[in-house]
Write a protein that holds these residues in place. Structure first.
Motif, PDB file in Angstrom:
ATOM      1  N   SER A   1       6.075   7.767   1.157  1.00  8.48           N
ATOM      2  CA  SER A   1       6.621   9.039   0.675  1.00  8.48           C
ATOM      3  C   SER A   1       6.375  10.088   1.750  1.00  8.48           C
TER       4      SER A   1
ATOM      5  N   LYS B   1      -1.414   7.227  -7.367  1.00  9.07           N
ATOM      6  CA  LYS B   1      -1.909   5.971  -6.811  1.00  9.07           C
ATOM      7  C   LYS B   1      -2.663   6.233  -5.512  1.00  9.07           C
TER       8      LYS B   1
ATOM      9  N   LYS C   1       9.925   1.455  -0.990  1.00  7.47           N
ATOM     10  CA  LYS C   1       9.700   0.454   0.049  1.00  7.47           C
ATOM     11  C   LYS C   1      11.045  -0.101   0.504  1.00  7.47           C
TER      12      LYS C   1
ATOM     13  N   THR D   1       1.466   8.337   2.346  1.00  7.23           N
ATOM     14  CA  THR D   1       2.071   9.653   2.151  1.00  7.23           C
ATOM     15  C   THR D   1       1.986  10.425   3.458  1.00  7.23           C
TER      16      THR D   1
ATOM     17  N   GLN E   1       0.958  12.355  -6.554  1.00  7.05           N
ATOM     18  CA  GLN E   1       0.503  11.067  -6.030  1.00  7.05           C
ATOM     19  C   GLN E   1      -0.726  10.605  -6.794  1.00  7.05           C
TER      20      GLN E   1
ATOM     21  N   HIS F   1      -8.027   9.186  -2.405  1.00  5.51           N
ATOM     22  CA  HIS F   1      -7.165   8.852  -1.280  1.00  5.51           C
ATOM     23  C   HIS F   1      -7.956   8.786   0.027  1.00  5.51           C
TER      24      HIS F   1
ATOM     25  N   ALA G   1       7.960   7.985  -3.133  1.00  5.31           N
ATOM     26  CA  ALA G   1       7.589   6.708  -2.510  1.00  5.31           C
ATOM     27  C   ALA G   1       8.583   5.612  -2.861  1.00  5.31           C
TER      28      ALA G   1
ATOM     29  N   LYS H   1       0.837  -1.186   0.000  1.00  3.78           N
ATOM     30  CA  LYS H   1       0.000   0.000   0.000  1.00  3.78           C
ATOM     31  C   LYS H   1       0.879   1.244   0.000  1.00  3.78           C
ATOM     32  N   SER H   2       0.310   2.368  -0.358  1.00  5.52           N
ATOM     33  CA  SER H   2       1.045   3.628  -0.412  1.00  5.52           C
ATOM     34  C   SER H   2       0.649   4.517   0.765  1.00  5.52           C
TER      35      SER H   2
ATOM     36  N   SER I   1      -3.655   6.263  -1.855  1.00  4.06           N
ATOM     37  CA  SER I   1      -2.768   6.144  -0.706  1.00  4.06           C
ATOM     38  C   SER I   1      -3.442   6.735   0.530  1.00  4.06           C
TER      39      SER I   1
ATOM     40  N   ASP J   1       4.978  -1.637   2.934  1.00  2.00           N
ATOM     41  CA  ASP J   1       4.261  -0.588   2.209  1.00  2.00           C
ATOM     42  C   ASP J   1       5.232   0.413   1.597  1.00  2.00           C
ATOM     43  N   TYR J   2       4.715   1.199   0.651  1.00  2.00           N
ATOM     44  CA  TYR J   2       5.473   2.282   0.037  1.00  2.00           C
ATOM     45  C   TYR J   2       5.225   3.562   0.828  1.00  2.00           C
TER      46      TYR J   2
END
Length: 452
Positions: free
Chosen positions: A291, A344, A307, A250, A342, A374, A305, A247-248, A346, A288-289
């Protein structure tokens, strides 16, 4: 003051290089002068006064030949490359005496003035020996510092004259946020959160990635029993699932004016950085990713971002020296920037001042648009002064007015938070000592409930 007088004064202030009379010599001259001055009342000539002082002065110079030469002394400073804010660290100064004379010394290390200082350090070094001088220091202000000088003053055994030297020792030190809570979490996440009164909740049955097959224990869901493996091994086995990885996340860190408000220990930005680092560590450990974006009126730092636990050092080295700006934060500009960067879906985790944020109507418009893609969560620090004012017992009219205004502000905040939460924008406030725990607990709860 002329240049020569400035240089002489700098020597007495432990700067530069030169030769200075010691306290022992000055006291000796004072006693001799006092005796001769008393005898002057007996109508003696002034010449004995001059001759005796001149003789003592010339005799004292012999002491300089029994002290080491500057080139016979060698120095080395041992200090960590990174210091965590407000933690004690030991610094070592290695002094090597390659001469045939012993000496006593006093030392001042050229650390920044913001560091805790306990100078001068006093001691002695035997001939042909190497000693390690050790002291402790604490760095309360984050940033990168250059340590370039070491000020050293030494004398011979009689100690009538002191030689002073400035040694060039260059070191670069980074003062980073306090990572104590991050270390505790990485050692044992469940134990850390239980100690703080929280726990990692189990995710919904059947949701998440398959992790492993293990022995069934009391308390496991019977619906997750793996009957095929149970029959093969002749003991009850169960499937174990974990939240989906990749998952992302931020993390947004507000560096505006209100984040400079002082707390019991540090300010709001310091606590936000520590909490952000802990959430980043938890997310990266979970696969997870992550940023990170630090901002005030403009974007100050943006870490794309990535991982893996190695990314944690990238984040730390990017945000360790961000400071509070005197300007107000421009949330609309930052959210517009984030919308382009961003793409994706997140979790947007914002560390900011809730009360200030509630007045930003333009930010609400941008967040409504971001909310379509998001998930938004804002974490702030509870205003302890406002809470204390609202809870105190009034004893006069003045205190009653203060209490009513404090309660009015609390009611306004609750009303505005409800309006924002109706749009799916969740806001929470925590005490300063539990900000990091609250942030990571809500992140884990979101992941376990598969809301992202």
């Amino acid at each position: 003051m002329t240049k020569s007088l400035k240089n002489l004064w700098a020597r007495f202030l432990f700067q530069g290089r030169g030769i200075l009379p010691s306290k022992r010599l000055l006291i000796g001259f004072f006693i001799i002068s006092l005796v001769l001055f008393v005898n002057s009342f007996a109508k003696l000539s002034i010449w004995p006064f001059i001759v005796v002082n001149l003789f003592v002065f010339l005799a004292s110079l012999v002491d300089l030949f029994f002290s080491p030469k500057r080139k016979e002394l060698h120095f080395k400073r041992i200090i960590p490359d990174e210091l965590e804010r407000d933690l004690n660290y030991k610094v070592q100064i290695v002094v090597t005496n390659r001469s045939k004379y012993s000496f006593s010394y006093s030392l001042i290390d050229g650390i920044p003035q913001s560091f805790q200082r306990k100078f001068p350090l006093i001691g002695s070094v035997d001939k042909g020996k190497t000693i390690v001088i050790e002291y402790e220091t604490t760095a309360p202000v984050r940033g990168e510092y250059e340590l370039t000088k070491l000020y050293f003053r030494f004398s011979s055994l009689l100690g009538l004259w002191e030689k002073q030297m400035t040694v060039d020792l260059e070191d670069t030190v980074k003062v980073i946020p306090d990572l104590t809570e991050t270390k505790h979490f990485l050692e044992n996440a469940q134990k850390y959160l239980l100690f703080e009164g929280n726990k990692i909740r189990k995710h919904q049955t059947g949701i998440g990635d398959f992790a492993q097959i293990r022995n069934y224990v009391v308390g496991d869901d019977p619906r997750k029993i793996n009957w095929r493996q149970t029959a093969k091994l002749r003991q009850v086995m169960t499937n174990e699932y974990e939240p989906e990885h990749g998952k992302s996340i931020t993390i947004l860190i507000d560096c505006g004016r209100m984040m400079g408000a002082e707390l019991a220990k540090g300010n709001r930005l310091e606590k936000a950085l520590e909490a952000a680092h802990l959430v980043a560590a938890a997310a990266l450990q979970n696969g997870d990713y992550v940023s990170v974006l630090a901002f005030s009126k403009d974007v100050k730092v943006f870490v794309p971002a990535a991982k893996g636990m190695a990314h944690l050092q990238t984040i730390l080295h990017s945000i360790y020296n961000v400071t509070v700006d005197s300007a107000e934060s421009n949330y609309a500009s930052v959210f517009s920037f984030l919308e382009t960067m961003q793409k994706k879906r997140s979790l947007l985790l914002l560390f900011s001042d809730v009360r200030t944020f509630l007045y930003e109507e333009h930010a609400l418009l941008y967040l409504k648009r971001l909310r379509q893609r998001h998930l938004f969560l804002m974490v702030g620090i509870e205003d302890s002064t406002l809470q204390n004012r609202a809870n105190e017992k009034p004893e006069n009219v003045h205190q009653t007015m203060i209490k009513s205004i404090a309660q009015q502000q609390i009611l306004f905040k609750k009303k505005e938070k409800i309006k924002w939460e109706r749009n799916g924008l969740v806001m929470i406030e925590a005490k300063e000592e539990s900000l990091a725990t609250a942030a990571v607990s809500h992140y884990i709860d979101i992941m376990n409930r598969n809301l992202l």
